[in-house]
Design a protein around this motif. Structure first.
Motif, PDB file in Angstrom:
ATOM      1  N   MET A 117       0.833  -1.202   0.000  1.00 24.63           N
ATOM      2  CA  MET A 117       0.000   0.000   0.000  1.00 24.63           C
ATOM      3  C   MET A 117       0.861   1.242   0.000  1.00 24.63           C
ATOM      4  N   SER A 118       1.381   1.545  -1.149  1.00 23.26           N
ATOM      5  CA  SER A 118       2.214   2.725  -1.261  1.00 23.26           C
ATOM      6  C   SER A 118       1.338   3.947  -1.364  1.00 23.26           C
ATOM      7  N   ARG A 119       1.383   4.728  -0.353  1.00 23.14           N
ATOM      8  CA  ARG A 119       0.505   5.886  -0.341  1.00 23.14           C
ATOM      9  C   ARG A 119       1.048   6.994  -1.223  1.00 23.14           C
ATOM     10  N   ARG A 120       2.353   7.144  -1.210  1.00 22.96           N
ATOM     11  CA  ARG A 120       2.941   8.222  -1.993  1.00 22.96           C
ATOM     12  C   ARG A 120       3.748   7.624  -3.125  1.00 22.96           C
ATOM     13  N   SER A 121       3.393   7.963  -4.301  1.00 24.39           N
ATOM     14  CA  SER A 121       4.230   7.546  -5.409  1.00 24.39           C
ATOM     15  C   SER A 121       5.514   8.357  -5.322  1.00 24.39           C
ATOM     16  N   VAL A 122       6.537   7.859  -6.011  1.00 29.70           N
ATOM     17  CA  VAL A 122       7.821   8.570  -5.984  1.00 29.70           C
ATOM     18  C   VAL A 122       7.621  10.000  -6.451  1.00 29.70           C
ATOM     19  N   ASP A 123       6.715  10.146  -7.415  1.00 29.49           N
ATOM     20  CA  ASP A 123       6.496  11.450  -7.993  1.00 29.49           C
ATOM     21  C   ASP A 123       5.968  12.458  -6.984  1.00 29.49           C
ATOM     22  N   ARG A 124       5.299  11.941  -5.997  1.00 26.77           N
ATOM     23  CA  ARG A 124       4.734  12.887  -5.037  1.00 26.77           C
ATOM     24  C   ARG A 124       5.678  13.180  -3.894  1.00 26.77           C
ATOM     25  N   GLU A 125       6.787  12.491  -3.867  1.00 27.89           N
ATOM     26  CA  GLU A 125       7.748  12.780  -2.806  1.00 27.89           C
ATOM     27  C   GLU A 125       8.553  14.013  -3.155  1.00 27.89           C
ATOM     28  N   ASP A 126       9.052  14.644  -2.121  1.00 27.20           N
ATOM     29  CA  ASP A 126       9.891  15.810  -2.320  1.00 27.20           C
ATOM     30  C   ASP A 126      11.276  15.545  -1.769  1.00 27.20           C
ATOM     31  N   PRO A 127      12.274  16.172  -2.340  1.00 25.37           N
ATOM     32  CA  PRO A 127      13.618  16.010  -1.773  1.00 25.37           C
ATOM     33  C   PRO A 127      13.791  16.815  -0.494  1.00 25.37           C
ATOM     34  N   ASP A 128      12.850  17.686  -0.193  1.00 27.28           N
ATOM     35  CA  ASP A 128      12.983  18.531   0.997  1.00 27.28           C
ATOM     36  C   ASP A 128      12.649  17.719   2.228  1.00 27.28           C
ATOM     37  N   ARG A 129      13.586  17.574   3.098  1.00 25.91           N
ATOM     38  CA  ARG A 129      13.262  16.953   4.377  1.00 25.91           C
ATOM     39  C   ARG A 129      12.578  18.011   5.244  1.00 25.91           C
ATOM     40  N   LEU A 130      11.728  17.539   6.146  1.00 25.71           N
ATOM     41  CA  LEU A 130      10.907  18.500   6.897  1.00 25.71           C
ATOM     42  C   LEU A 130      11.733  19.474   7.721  1.00 25.71           C
ATOM     43  N   TYR A 131      12.885  19.013   8.215  1.00 26.54           N
ATOM     44  CA  TYR A 131      13.683  19.930   9.047  1.00 26.54           C
ATOM     45  C   TYR A 131      14.300  21.040   8.212  1.00 26.54           C
ATOM     46  N   THR A 132      14.428  20.838   6.912  1.00 22.78           N
ATOM     47  CA  THR A 132      14.920  21.948   6.095  1.00 22.78           C
ATOM     48  C   THR A 132      13.779  22.912   5.785  1.00 22.78           C
ATOM     49  N   VAL A 133      12.555  22.367   5.747  1.00 18.56           N
ATOM     50  CA  VAL A 133      11.401  23.243   5.536  1.00 18.56           C
ATOM     51  C   VAL A 133      11.228  24.174   6.734  1.00 18.56           C
ATOM     52  N   THR A 134      11.499  23.657   7.915  1.00 24.17           N
ATOM     53  CA  THR A 134      11.326  24.483   9.114  1.00 24.17           C
ATOM     54  C   THR A 134      12.623  25.187   9.505  1.00 24.17           C
ATOM     55  N   GLY A 135      13.656  25.026   8.715  1.00 26.88           N
ATOM     56  CA  GLY A 135      14.932  25.654   9.041  1.00 26.88           C
ATOM     57  C   GLY A 135      15.552  25.078  10.300  1.00 26.88           C
ATOM     58  N   GLY A 136      15.240  23.826  10.584  1.00 29.64           N
ATOM     59  CA  GLY A 136      15.846  23.171  11.733  1.00 29.64           C
ATOM     60  C   GLY A 136      15.019  23.295  13.008  1.00 29.64           C
ATOM     61  N   ARG A 137      13.942  24.076  12.941  1.00 27.54           N
ATOM     62  CA  ARG A 137      13.105  24.181  14.143  1.00 27.54           C
ATOM     63  C   ARG A 137      12.164  22.979  14.206  1.00 27.54           C
ATOM     64  N   THR A 138      11.899  22.526  15.419  1.00 30.04           N
ATOM     65  CA  THR A 138      11.048  21.346  15.541  1.00 30.04           C
ATOM     66  C   THR A 138       9.746  21.650  16.266  1.00 30.04           C
ATOM     67  N   ARG A 139       9.610  22.823  16.833  1.00 30.78           N
ATOM     68  CA  ARG A 139       8.350  23.098  17.526  1.00 30.78           C
ATOM     69  C   ARG A 139       7.943  24.564  17.407  1.00 30.78           C
ATOM     70  N   ALA A 140       6.653  24.725  17.310  1.00 32.75           N
ATOM     71  CA  ALA A 140       6.122  26.089  17.288  1.00 32.75           C
ATOM     72  C   ALA A 140       5.621  26.417  18.687  1.00 32.75           C
ATOM     73  N   ASP A 141       5.404  27.649  18.916  1.00 32.85           N
ATOM     74  CA  ASP A 141       4.762  28.039  20.159  1.00 32.85           C
ATOM     75  C   ASP A 141       3.288  27.684  20.017  1.00 32.85           C
ATOM     76  N   GLU A 142       2.877  26.654  20.736  1.00 34.05           N
ATOM     77  CA  GLU A 142       1.560  26.069  20.493  1.00 34.05           C
ATOM     78  C   GLU A 142       0.394  26.970  20.886  1.00 34.05           C
ATOM     79  N   THR A 143       0.681  28.006  21.642  1.00 35.23           N
ATOM     80  CA  THR A 143      -0.441  28.793  22.160  1.00 35.23           C
ATOM     81  C   THR A 143      -1.173  29.564  21.066  1.00 35.23           C
ATOM     82  N   ALA A 144      -0.480  29.846  19.986  1.00 36.22           N
ATOM     83  CA  ALA A 144      -1.079  30.695  18.964  1.00 36.22           C
ATOM     84  C   ALA A 144      -2.177  29.994  18.170  1.00 36.22           C
ATOM     85  N   PHE A 145      -1.967  28.729  17.836  1.00 42.21           N
ATOM     86  CA  PHE A 145      -2.955  28.030  16.997  1.00 42.21           C
ATOM     87  C   PHE A 145      -3.268  26.657  17.562  1.00 42.21           C
TER      88      PHE A 145
END
Lengths: 540, 118, 181
Positions: free
Chosen positions: B1-29
């Motif tokens: 059950m491959s949910r994501r085809s290769v085509d839908r994957e991105d080379p961006d790892r999530l930590y590069t999307v967030t610039g290395g941050r792993t948590r937001a200040d949860e109070t806002a949203f």
């Protein structure tokens, strides 16, 4: 001498008999006369004495004659012998000076019957004909001697000719060998090495089409060499293939691990602690994946993954950043909306990652590394600038060589593989990489991605829509039509669930029917356990 | 059950999307906070920020943005935090309407009317 | 702009995605990629005969009520293993719809327990696949309080889905009136 031969000469014996008889006749007359004239009285003694004396005299005369005759015969014989000796000497001399050399010349120059190729003429004719053609000595013994010498000479000549022929053959063979060796050295071996090492033709077939030396040893040597070369090449190739194969397995593992991590990140996106750990893990696996890619590339393998669609510059930069340790120090500056074609995207990201890694490694920890993207006519230029110590000209030269010259595995250092990998990728995708001093004080690396690798990204509409739910018609098959419904007891399910959250799920008995029990089992297998360890706030 | 085809994957790892941050200040949203964009995307802006501003031209819930961007809610929250800190978005909270644990009767009446009109 | 929220809970294959989809003005966004776990879902769904899709988990729908109000519908699998989002899911929610399949009644037990526990108003809608037991039998089996609305529905029909939501809002209105009187 021989002319005197018909004149009959008396032999000494005959002369002796004649002398004795003549003397005896004379003596008989004298004796008779003496006896007759002697007194009668003295006659008997006279007769006896006279007779005796006469006999003695006769004997003496005969003896003298005999001796004289014998002496004369001896003298004549001596004279004859001298003459003959002189003649023999002359003939020997003559034979030695004329006949033998003449015969030898004839033998050596070859009989008329001998053909040009065959330097060895038929022995009987040669000896006989050579002998016949030279002046013969009169002396029989000499003639024999000459004939014997002729035979010997002929035999010697045959041997000599044979030796000469053998020598000539040896010379020719030697010359041929030298030529073959030279050909082996200058033509065959280089060709063989090229076929086996460069064209990777198997040793068995590498020799096909090469004109091998006829010389057996040389032939064997070459086939042996080909085999050894092939063996060496096979070994090297096997080592490389094993390396690339092992790397490919690590790459595959890393890729699936990264995909799995991404799933988990999505699943635990709301759990900050877990999410932070997952991102950290992701970052480590990404770096490991890059290492596996390095090994694969250097051992002739391929990058771990391949993109089937163009990748935009932003993702290219982030894809590269994600693979290095100090990605937080990278500051990308890009307004480019272009994309790198799918087949080259992985290589470009990998090369940029190595260069970014170098830049962060060779500059101070607190400093930033700036990455600029500029679109030029030739393609997209990416400049990576650090503010480290910079490179000395010699280092810059070395770095440039590493990224521009073909990979030489012998000069590879175990720990500094980065630039060699970049060189490999530069070669593969036609990138251009150069080093220059940076305006920021450190090093500037300029990477040109050629125009043919640049394209525009596909519109986002290309993304397949999420799977839509199945039509409810599919759900309508009734299982049973029992009127007996299971009965809920208020609060019981919740109470049990809350108990489970504090207990290992395996310990929980299934209460809510077979279906639910089976589902719960599936859930446990699928990794629900992690979640049960942290009860929800507000649950109790 | 491959949910994501290769085509839908991105080379961006999530930590590069967030610039290395792993948590937001949860109070806002929270996941269902409604996001309203206050400006248009600008060139050179991180693509996710630009997409959020495009999506938030009309009010949109955090999970909705998260689904559209195909990014985990917490990553979206970090990105939203950036936009909130630079006043590019504002936030509305659905929970604001349930004062004292009970929905406001006027609101209910209007919801009922609107539902009847569907 | 006000955002209102109603949660639809129900087990796999009960028709919750269909219900959300039938009344939503947007394609029901599956938030599967956002916060669910497909592997478990697939295992589960495969146990439901006749259900071929692998889509599970959280459905997200939207109804624009008027210029200033948007009603969000969250479809959530009502099982305990999703407890970790329940609090967030129900925070600020008007109320809930529990969708029940009479062939798998026990799937709804946890949801109902939990809603009762949190005193969250809810209605129960029986998604009729076949002629099953009567509503009275269902009410008895679920041990529902007398004031909890229990209705039949056909999740495929927009009107039926609308009716379920209206029933819930009417129930909320009654509760409100009851509390103020």
């Amino acid at each position: 001498m021989s002319a005197d031969a018909p004149q009959r000469r008396l032999s000494p014996k005959e002369l002796t008999v004649l002398a004795f008889l003549g003397t005896t006749i004379v003596m008989i007359g004298v004796w008779l006369w003496a006896v007759s004239v002697s007194p009668s009285g003295a006659r008997v003694p006279m007769a006896l004495a006279g007779g005796g004396s006469a006999l003695l005299l006769s004997c003496a005369v005969a003896t003298i004659v005999h001796l004289v005759a014998a002496a004369r015969v001896l003298r004549e014989r001596a004279a004859q012998s001298d003459a003959r000796l002189a003649r023999l000497e002359r003939e020997v001399l003559w034979t030695a000076e004329k006949s033998v050399p003449a015969m030898a010349r004839r033998l050596r120059s070859g009989a008329p019957a001998a053909n040009a190729q065959n330097l060895r003429p038929g022995p009987p004719q040669t000896a006989v004909s050579a002998l016949a053609g030279v002046p013969q000595p009169t002396d029989g013994a000499l003639r024999h001697l000459l004939a014997a010498a002729g035979q010997e000479l002929a035999a010697l000549e045959r041997d000599r000719a044979a030796a000469q022929a053998a020598h000539a053959a040896a010379e020719a063979a030697h010359a041929a060998t030298v030529a073959e060796i030279s050909r082996v050295a200058t033509e065959i071996l280089p060709e063989l090495v090229k076929r086996i090492e460069t064209e990777r033709v198997p040793a068995e077939t590498a020799l096909d089409g090469i004109r091998l030396p006829e010389l057996g040893r040389l032939h064997d040597l070459l086939t042996d060499t080909a085999r050894h070369l092939g063996d060496g090449e096979r070994k090297a190739a096997a080592v490389m293939a094993a390396c690339a194969g092992a790397a490919a397995r690590v790459q595959a593992q890393a890729t699936s691990l990264l995909a799995r991590l991404r799933e988990l990140e999505e699943q635990y996106g709301d759990h900050e602690e877990i999410f932070a750990d997952l991102l950290d893990l992701d970052h480590r696996v990404s770096q490991m994946s890059r290492l596996a890619d390095n090994i694969a590339l250097l051992s002739g393998g391929r990058s771990g993954r391949r993109w089937t669609r163009p990748i935009v510059m932003e993702s290219i930069l982030r894809g590269a950043m994600g693979r290095i340790n100090a990605f937080r120090r990278i500051r990308p500056h890009s307004t480019s909306t272009s994309a790198v074609v799918g087949y080259a995207a992985e290589g470009v990201m990998h090369a940029l990652a190595e260069l970014m890694d170098n830049a962060t490694t060779f500059s101070a920890h607190g400093t930033e590394v700036h990455v600029y993207v500029d679109e030029e006519d030739a393609g997209i230029v990416i400049t990576i600038e650090d503010s480290g110590l910079g490179m000395r000209p010699r280092e810059r030269h070395h770095a440039t060589r590493l990224v521009t010259e073909p990979l030489d595995l012998r000069t590879l250092s175990g720990t500094r593989l980065g630039l060699a990998v970049v060189g490999r990728l530069v070669d593969k995708y036609g990138l251009t990489v150069s080093f220059r001093p940076s305006a920021r004080g450190g090093t500037g690396v300029v990477v040109l991605i050629p125009r043919q690798l640049i394209t525009q990204p596909r519109p986002a509409a290309d993304l397949p829509p999420p799977a839509l739910p199945a039509a409810p018609e599919n759900e309508t098959a009734p299982e049973e039509s029992g009127d007996l419904l299971p009965r809920r007891r208020r609060g019981q399910t919740l109470a049990e669930a809350m108990k489970t959250q504090q207990r290992p799920p395996a310990a929980r008995p299934a209460r809510s029917g077979q279906d639910a029990a089976a589902r719960l089992a599936a859930f446990r297998q699928a990794g629900g356990r992690g979640r049960t360890s942290a009860p929800a706030p507000g649950d109790s | 059950m491959s949910r994501r085809s290769v085509d839908r994957e991105d080379p961006d790892r999530l930590y590069t999307v967030t610039g290395g941050r792993t948590r937001a200040d949860e109070t806002a949203f929270d996941s269902v906070s409604l996001i309203v964009g206050e400006c248009e995307p600008t060139p050179g802006m991180q693509s996710e920020h630009a997409k959020i501003l495009q999506l938030a031209r009309r009010p949109m819930a955090v999970v909705e943005i998260s689904a559209e961007l195909r990014l985990p809610v917490s990553v979206v929250k970090i990105l939203l935090r950036d936009l909130l800190d630079t006043n590019r978005i504002t936030v509305r909270h659905p929970s604001a309407i349930t004062r004292a644990g009970r929905p406001d009767p006027e609101t209910l009446k209007q919801v009922l009317l609107a539902l009847h009109d569907l | 702009m006000d955002a209102l929220k109603i949660v639809v809970v129900g087990g796999f294959g009960v028709g919750k995605t269909t219900l959300v989809g039938s009344v939503s003005e947007i394609r029901p966004l599956s938030t599967e990629e956002v916060m669910t776990q497909a592997s478990v879902g697939v295992d589960d769904a495969s146990r439901v005969r006749g259900k071929s899709t692998t889509t599970v988990a959280f459905d997200f729908g939207r109804i624009t009520l008027d210029a200033s109000r948007v009603l969000y519908l969250f479809g959530a699998p009502g099982q305990q293993r999703f407890w970790f989002v329940w609090d967030q899911l129900f925070a600020g929610s008007l109320g809930a719809v529990v969708l029940v399949d009479t062939r798998r009644m026990e799937d709804s037990w946890y949801s109902i327990d939990r809603l009762e526990h949190h005193r969250m108003p809810f209605v129960v809608a029986v998604n009729r696949f076949t002629d099953g037991p009567s509503l009275e039998a269902v009410r008895e089996a679920l041990a529902l309080a007398p004031d909890v609305p229990l209705i039949d529905c056909d999740a495929r029909k927009r009107s039926s889905g609308k009716h379920v939501l209206i029933t819930l809002v009417e129930h909320l209105t009654r509760l409100h009136e009851g509390s103020t009187q």
